[in-house]
Design an enzyme around this catalytic site. Structure first.
Site, PDB file in Angstrom:
ATOM      1  CG  ASP A  13      -1.754  -1.240   1.362  1.00  7.99           C
ATOM      2  OD1 ASP A  13      -2.370  -1.650   0.363  1.00  7.99           O
ATOM      3  OD2 ASP A  13      -1.754  -1.834   2.458  1.00  7.99           O
TER       4      ASP A  13
ATOM      5  CE  LYS B 206       3.529  -2.544  -4.537  1.00  9.63           C
ATOM      6  NZ  LYS B 206       2.872  -2.224  -3.243  1.00  9.63           N
TER       7      LYS B 206
ATOM      8  N   GLY C 276      -3.933  -4.432  -4.817  1.00  4.77           N
ATOM      9  CA  GLY C 276      -4.804  -3.418  -5.392  1.00  4.77           C
ATOM     10  C   GLY C 276      -4.099  -2.089  -5.417  1.00  4.77           C
ATOM     11  CG  HIS C 277      -2.258  -0.589  -8.500  1.00  3.63           C
ATOM     12  ND1 HIS C 277      -1.612  -1.785  -8.671  1.00  3.63           N
ATOM     13  CD2 HIS C 277      -2.726  -0.236  -9.713  1.00  3.63           C
ATOM     14  CE1 HIS C 277      -1.672  -2.130  -9.948  1.00  3.63           C
ATOM     15  NE2 HIS C 277      -2.339  -1.212 -10.596  1.00  3.63           N
TER      16      HIS C 277
ATOM     17  CD  GLN D 114       0.528  -8.969  -2.451  1.00  4.40           C
ATOM     18  OE1 GLN D 114       1.367  -9.617  -3.067  1.00  4.40           O
ATOM     19  NE2 GLN D 114      -0.716  -8.916  -2.847  1.00  4.40           N
TER      20      GLN D 114
END
Length: 439
Positions: A15, A18, A42-43, A225
């Site tokens: 988180d 990235k 997730g981004h 991650q």
């Protein structure tokens, strides 16, 4: 202009932002490769007035001339992937550059059910998984009992590969967890339909990457991650089921280490983590709430509120070592704008002694207490800063302190979610192997 193949990794617990940094670097990349993880990642990317939340598809998909490859080391939930493709299509984004490794493993419905059931049964020993089936998918991969993307393209092969494992999983679901079994024919039909839609995107991962390398194209390897969630090098057992560290790029993409020119670590100006596990610099009360609210610290995948704390230099130095970091991107500096003072963890106190290394046991790590150094805040907005000289001096001093503490230069500073809220000290792909914010 020199060429470079670059790995982007998270230097904390994930988180770190990235997605934005990958989006920024993708402008100079010909190929972007996602090399591990699944939809547990997730981004969020903000482009103009669009907020795009992606779990599998690399953010490089926003550039029409960029090839985006989901590599062999990932695990793919085809339902989620197709939802993302449909969402991008609705926004008018060209998805023809998306490629999917034929050898990537597939998350099946029984993986999700088992993940959720096992986590619930752990009770107080829960790990904090996303419940998306990632761990069981990787477990079947290691057990040589998995389903791969290439299997979805052949009805007879999928039937042969699926029926045995599914019969075993149904027994476990029924007899151990008291859940309803899955209908084999229904699962078969569903996943063959997924395979039919995904078929135009399926490629040989290794051949695709090495063809690009021979053509001297820029390749950007994107991890999911963060370092401290690495299966081998993180805070085990509170980790993910794959290798987010830079070395995972070689395995997950099918390349040798000599192909990698540079490794960029992404770290927040503070620290967060999601799920269970030790977190020495974690804050409680109003300071935690302040960082969470200003930073929008809610998981892209689960919506869970993230745990927030001060920057931890011990895990930072560890991330530098295990990844071989060449430079850093520091994100969310603006979240600290209103604080009158900021603390940075520079070491730990463990059983009455000062240590400056990362412990290799979660139990030992949980006993560590942070030793802080206090720095002055700047108490003014940095959101509009676009060059180093625009930053208030205390903010510059803070960045210099982090660079010296981690013994690695800072190449990028992010000051918000928008693309233009970024200071590029040095182009990490084309620039010389140094940065202006050096130690």
């Amino acid at each position: 202009m020199s060429l470079a193949n670059v790995v982007v990794i998270g230097a904390q617990w994930g988180d770190e932002g990235k997605g934005k940094i990958t989006d920024l670097l993708s402008r100079s990349a010909d190929v972007v490769v996602r090399y591990q993880g699944g939809v547990n990642a997730g981004h969020t990317i903000v482009v103009d007035d669009k907020v795009l939340k992606l779990h599998l598809i690399p953010s490089g998909i926003l550039y029409p001339d960029t090839i985006c490859l989901i590599g062999s080391g990932t695990v793919v939930d085809p339902r989620i992937m197709l939802e993302e493709l449909d969402m991008l299509g609705d926004y008018g984004i060209d998805i023809s550059g998306l490629k999917l490794a034929s050898t990537a493993h597939v998350t099946m419905p029984y993986h999700r059910l088992l993940d959720q059931a096992m986590e619930q049964r752990r009770g107080e020993r829960r790990i904090g998984t996303t419940g998306r089936g990632i761990g069981p998918t990787y477990a079947d991969k290691s057990d040589r009992n998995g389903i791969r993307v290439i299997d979805l393209l052949d009805p007879e092969r999928l039937r042969q590969r699926l029926m045995g494992p599914l019969a075993e999983k149904n027994l476990i679901l029924e007899r151990i967890y008291g859940l309803e079994p899955l209908d084999p024919e229904e699962v078969l039909r569903e996943y063959l339909a997924y395979g039919e839609r995904l078929a135009p995107h399926v490629v040989d991962c290794t051949r695709t990457i090495h063809k690009a390398a021979r053509a001297r194209q820029n390749i950007l390897f994107e991890g999911a991650q963060g370092t401290l969630l690495d299966l081998d090098h993180g805070t085990y057992p509170y980790v993910t089921s794959s290798n987010p560290v830079s070395g995972g790029a070689c395995i997950g993409a099918g390349v040798g280490p000599t192909l990698i020119d540079r490794v960029i670590g992404v770290a927040k100006a503070y620290t967060t983590r999601v799920g269970e596990g030790p977190f020495p610099t974690e804050l409680q009360g109003s300071l935690n709430d302040h960082l969470c609210d200003r930073g929008g610290e809610y998981g892209t995948t689960t919506g869970r509120r993230r745990r927030c704390g001060w920057f931890d230099g011990v895990i930072g130095r560890y991330a530098v070592e295990v990844n071989g970091l060449d430079c850093l991107a520091i994100t969310k500096l603006d979240v600290l704008d209103e604080l009158d003072e900021i603390q940075v963890g520079v070491a730990y106190e463990l059983d009455g002694e000062r240590i400056e290394h990362f412990p290799n046991s979660a139990e030992t790590f949980a006993r560590c207490r942070p030793i802080y150094q206090t720095l002055p805040g700047w108490q003014c907005s940095t959101a509009e800063c676009r060059a180093l000289e625009d930053l208030p001096e205390p903010a510059m001093a803070y960045l210099r302190f982090l660079a010296e503490l981690m013994e690695v230069p800072i190449a990028i500073v992010s000051l918000g979610a928008q693309r233009d809220q970024t200071i590029v000290v040095e182009d990490p792909i084309h620039g010389p192997k140094r940065a202006l914010l050096n130690v």
